[in-house]
Write a protein that holds these residues in place. Structure first.
Motif, PDB file in Angstrom:
ATOM      1  N   THR A  19      34.652  67.212  12.251  1.00 23.18           N
ATOM      2  CA  THR A  19      34.426  66.165  11.266  1.00 23.18           C
ATOM      3  C   THR A  19      33.104  65.494  11.610  1.00 23.18           C
ATOM      4  O   THR A  19      32.585  65.632  12.732  1.00 23.18           O
ATOM      5  CB  THR A  19      35.558  65.128  11.311  1.00 23.18           C
ATOM      6  N   PRO A  20      32.528  64.774  10.649  1.00 22.97           N
ATOM      7  CA  PRO A  20      31.274  64.093  10.950  1.00 22.97           C
ATOM      8  C   PRO A  20      31.412  63.111  12.131  1.00 22.97           C
ATOM      9  O   PRO A  20      30.510  62.990  12.951  1.00 22.97           O
ATOM     10  CB  PRO A  20      30.954  63.351   9.663  1.00 22.97           C
ATOM     11  N   THR A  21      32.547  62.447  12.252  1.00 22.77           N
ATOM     12  CA  THR A  21      32.749  61.496  13.334  1.00 22.77           C
ATOM     13  C   THR A  21      32.776  62.223  14.683  1.00 22.77           C
ATOM     14  O   THR A  21      32.133  61.811  15.653  1.00 22.77           O
ATOM     15  CB  THR A  21      34.064  60.733  13.130  1.00 22.77           C
ATOM     16  N   SER A  22      33.532  63.321  14.741  1.00 25.66           N
ATOM     17  CA  SER A  22      33.606  64.058  15.999  1.00 25.66           C
ATOM     18  C   SER A  22      32.248  64.683  16.325  1.00 25.66           C
ATOM     19  O   SER A  22      31.874  64.787  17.503  1.00 25.66           O
ATOM     20  CB  SER A  22      34.703  65.116  15.949  1.00 25.66           C
ATOM     21  N   TYR A  23      31.506  65.063  15.277  1.00 22.81           N
ATOM     22  CA  TYR A  23      30.169  65.621  15.515  1.00 22.81           C
ATOM     23  C   TYR A  23      29.232  64.550  16.084  1.00 22.81           C
ATOM     24  O   TYR A  23      28.473  64.807  17.016  1.00 22.81           O
ATOM     25  CB  TYR A  23      29.611  66.209  14.209  1.00 22.81           C
ATOM     26  N   LEU A  24      29.314  63.334  15.539  1.00 32.62           N
ATOM     27  CA  LEU A  24      28.493  62.242  16.056  1.00 32.62           C
ATOM     28  C   LEU A  24      28.895  61.889  17.494  1.00 32.62           C
ATOM     29  O   LEU A  24      28.046  61.578  18.343  1.00 32.62           O
ATOM     30  CB  LEU A  24      28.601  61.011  15.147  1.00 32.62           C
ATOM     31  N   GLU A  25      30.191  61.937  17.788  1.00 28.89           N
ATOM     32  CA  GLU A  25      30.640  61.698  19.154  1.00 28.89           C
ATOM     33  C   GLU A  25      30.111  62.773  20.094  1.00 28.89           C
ATOM     34  O   GLU A  25      29.717  62.477  21.237  1.00 28.89           O
ATOM     35  CB  GLU A  25      32.170  61.667  19.219  1.00 28.89           C
ATOM     36  N   LEU A  26      30.092  64.014  19.605  1.00 32.38           N
ATOM     37  CA  LEU A  26      29.556  65.115  20.404  1.00 32.38           C
ATOM     38  C   LEU A  26      28.074  64.891  20.678  1.00 32.38           C
ATOM     39  O   LEU A  26      27.612  65.059  21.820  1.00 32.38           O
ATOM     40  CB  LEU A  26      29.773  66.448  19.685  1.00 32.38           C
ATOM     41  N   ILE A  27      27.342  64.454  19.684  1.00 31.50           N
ATOM     42  CA  ILE A  27      25.908  64.189  19.870  1.00 31.50           C
ATOM     43  C   ILE A  27      25.708  63.017  20.833  1.00 31.50           C
ATOM     44  O   ILE A  27      24.845  63.046  21.712  1.00 31.50           O
ATOM     45  CB  ILE A  27      25.216  63.935  18.514  1.00 31.50           C
ATOM     46  N   GLY A  28      26.541  61.963  20.703  1.00 34.24           N
ATOM     47  CA  GLY A  28      26.455  60.808  21.607  1.00 34.24           C
ATOM     48  C   GLY A  28      26.760  61.212  23.051  1.00 34.24           C
ATOM     49  O   GLY A  28      26.068  60.798  23.998  1.00 34.24           O
ATOM     50  N   LEU A  29      27.800  62.025  23.217  1.00 29.99           N
ATOM     51  CA  LEU A  29      28.154  62.512  24.554  1.00 29.99           C
ATOM     52  C   LEU A  29      27.016  63.362  25.135  1.00 29.99           C
ATOM     53  O   LEU A  29      26.679  63.247  26.316  1.00 29.99           O
ATOM     54  CB  LEU A  29      29.460  63.315  24.480  1.00 29.99           C
ATOM     55  N   PHE A  30      26.419  64.197  24.285  1.00 24.18           N
ATOM     56  CA  PHE A  30      25.309  65.042  24.737  1.00 24.18           C
ATOM     57  C   PHE A  30      24.093  64.203  25.154  1.00 24.18           C
ATOM     58  O   PHE A  30      23.489  64.454  26.192  1.00 24.18           O
ATOM     59  CB  PHE A  30      24.929  66.030  23.620  1.00 24.18           C
ATOM     60  N   THR A  31      23.761  63.182  24.337  1.00 28.39           N
ATOM     61  CA  THR A  31      22.612  62.332  24.699  1.00 28.39           C
ATOM     62  C   THR A  31      22.893  61.545  25.973  1.00 28.39           C
ATOM     63  O   THR A  31      21.994  61.335  26.798  1.00 28.39           O
ATOM     64  CB  THR A  31      22.249  61.375  23.554  1.00 28.39           C
ATOM     65  N   GLU A  32      24.163  61.111  26.148  1.00 29.03           N
ATOM     66  CA  GLU A  32      24.519  60.396  27.380  1.00 29.03           C
ATOM     67  C   GLU A  32      24.384  61.327  28.587  1.00 29.03           C
ATOM     68  O   GLU A  32      23.841  60.946  29.624  1.00 29.03           O
ATOM     69  CB  GLU A  32      25.953  59.877  27.280  1.00 29.03           C
ATOM     70  N   LEU A  33      24.853  62.566  28.442  1.00 35.11           N
ATOM     71  CA  LEU A  33      24.746  63.547  29.521  1.00 35.11           C
ATOM     72  C   LEU A  33      23.286  63.867  29.821  1.00 35.11           C
ATOM     73  O   LEU A  33      22.892  63.973  30.999  1.00 35.11           O
ATOM     74  CB  LEU A  33      25.516  64.815  29.141  1.00 35.11           C
ATOM     75  N   GLY A  35      20.812  61.806  29.412  1.00 36.69           N
ATOM     76  CA  GLY A  35      20.284  60.619  30.110  1.00 36.69           C
ATOM     77  C   GLY A  35      20.681  60.612  31.580  1.00 36.69           C
ATOM     78  O   GLY A  35      19.867  60.308  32.456  1.00 36.69           O
ATOM     79  N   VAL A  36      21.938  60.944  31.872  1.00 34.24           N
ATOM     80  CA  VAL A  36      22.399  60.986  33.263  1.00 34.24           C
ATOM     81  C   VAL A  36      21.620  62.051  34.042  1.00 34.24           C
ATOM     82  O   VAL A  36      21.133  61.807  35.157  1.00 34.24           O
ATOM     83  CB  VAL A  36      23.927  61.265  33.316  1.00 34.24           C
ATOM     84  N   LYS A  37      21.479  63.229  33.450  1.00 33.69           N
ATOM     85  CA  LYS A  37      20.747  64.313  34.120  1.00 33.69           C
ATOM     86  C   LYS A  37      19.272  63.957  34.294  1.00 33.69           C
ATOM     87  O   LYS A  37      18.669  64.285  35.320  1.00 33.69           O
ATOM     88  CB  LYS A  37      20.880  65.632  33.334  1.00 33.69           C
ATOM     89  N   ARG A  38      18.712  63.289  33.298  1.00 31.94           N
ATOM     90  CA  ARG A  38      17.317  62.864  33.398  1.00 31.94           C
ATOM     91  C   ARG A  38      17.154  61.864  34.552  1.00 31.94           C
ATOM     92  O   ARG A  38      16.197  61.926  35.328  1.00 31.94           O
ATOM     93  CB  ARG A  38      16.842  62.252  32.078  1.00 31.94           C
ATOM     94  N   GLY A  39      18.135  60.925  34.714  1.00 31.93           N
ATOM     95  CA  GLY A  39      18.108  59.961  35.829  1.00 31.93           C
ATOM     96  C   GLY A  39      18.210  60.674  37.173  1.00 31.93           C
ATOM     97  O   GLY A  39      17.500  60.337  38.132  1.00 31.93           O
ATOM     98  N   GLU A  40      19.110  61.656  37.253  1.00 33.86           N
ATOM     99  CA  GLU A  40      19.243  62.421  38.497  1.00 33.86           C
ATOM    100  C   GLU A  40      17.941  63.154  38.826  1.00 33.86           C
ATOM    101  O   GLU A  40      17.503  63.161  39.978  1.00 33.86           O
ATOM    102  CB  GLU A  40      20.392  63.431  38.393  1.00 33.86           C
ATOM    103  N   LEU A  41      17.355  63.757  37.813  1.00 32.10           N
ATOM    104  CA  LEU A  41      16.095  64.475  38.031  1.00 32.10           C
ATOM    105  C   LEU A  41      14.973  63.519  38.439  1.00 32.10           C
ATOM    106  O   LEU A  41      14.159  63.847  39.308  1.00 32.10           O
ATOM    107  CB  LEU A  41      15.697  65.260  36.773  1.00 32.10           C
TER     108      LEU A  41
END
Length: 159
Positions: A19-33, A35-41
């Protein structure tokens, strides 16, 4: 994602829908991940940068110490020679000190023997004195008890 949905359906017999909501959540989770990986790097990059900087500073210090050590080499060699000469002198002084110590030991032995002899003489004299003192005190007491009459009687014996 369709293959994953089909696999999910085959194992659990449930359909999944995007659904569009779950897709947006997937995109939000991906951007958060991301960001975390970028901080680690970024943290790892900072560590590597600081480590490389520290290694560079250490290399400069080590090179400086090598130059100083090379410059100090002649003075170190001179110090080694001076130390060797000092050791030779100390060994010679030790031999002389041992000789003097042996001579002092002989003198101490002679002095100890003389002291023992003097102590023996002193004790012998003290014994003689201890024997003579009672007679001396008795003679003094007898002299104190003499009167004029006794002295005249003694004078008459002389004639």
């Amino acid at each position: 994602s369709r293959d994953a949905a089909e696999s999910y359906f085959e194992s659990l017999r449930r359909r999944t829908y995007m659904t569009p909501t779950s897709y947006l959540e997937l995109i939000g989770l991906f951007t958060e991940l991301v960001g975390v990986k970028r901080g680690e790097l970024t943290t790892k990059l900072n560590r590597y940068t600081v480590g490389a900087k520290t290694l560079g500073e250490t290399k400069v210090v080590v090179d400086d110490l090598k130059v100083k050590l090379t410059a100090m080499q002649p003075s170190i060699e001179q110090a080694k020679k001076d130390t060797a000469a000092l050791i030779i002198k100390v060994d010679a002084d030790k031999v002389i000190a041992n000789e003097k110590s042996e001579a002092c030991a002989v003198d101490a032995k002679v002095a100890k023997e003389a002291s023992a002899e003097a102590t023996e003489i002193s004790q012998d004299c003290q014994r003689d004195l201890d024997q003579a003192l009672p007679e001396y005190y008795a003679a003094i007491k007898s002299l104190d008890s003499l009167d004029k009459k006794d002295i005249q009687e003694v004078k008459s014996f002389a004639k």
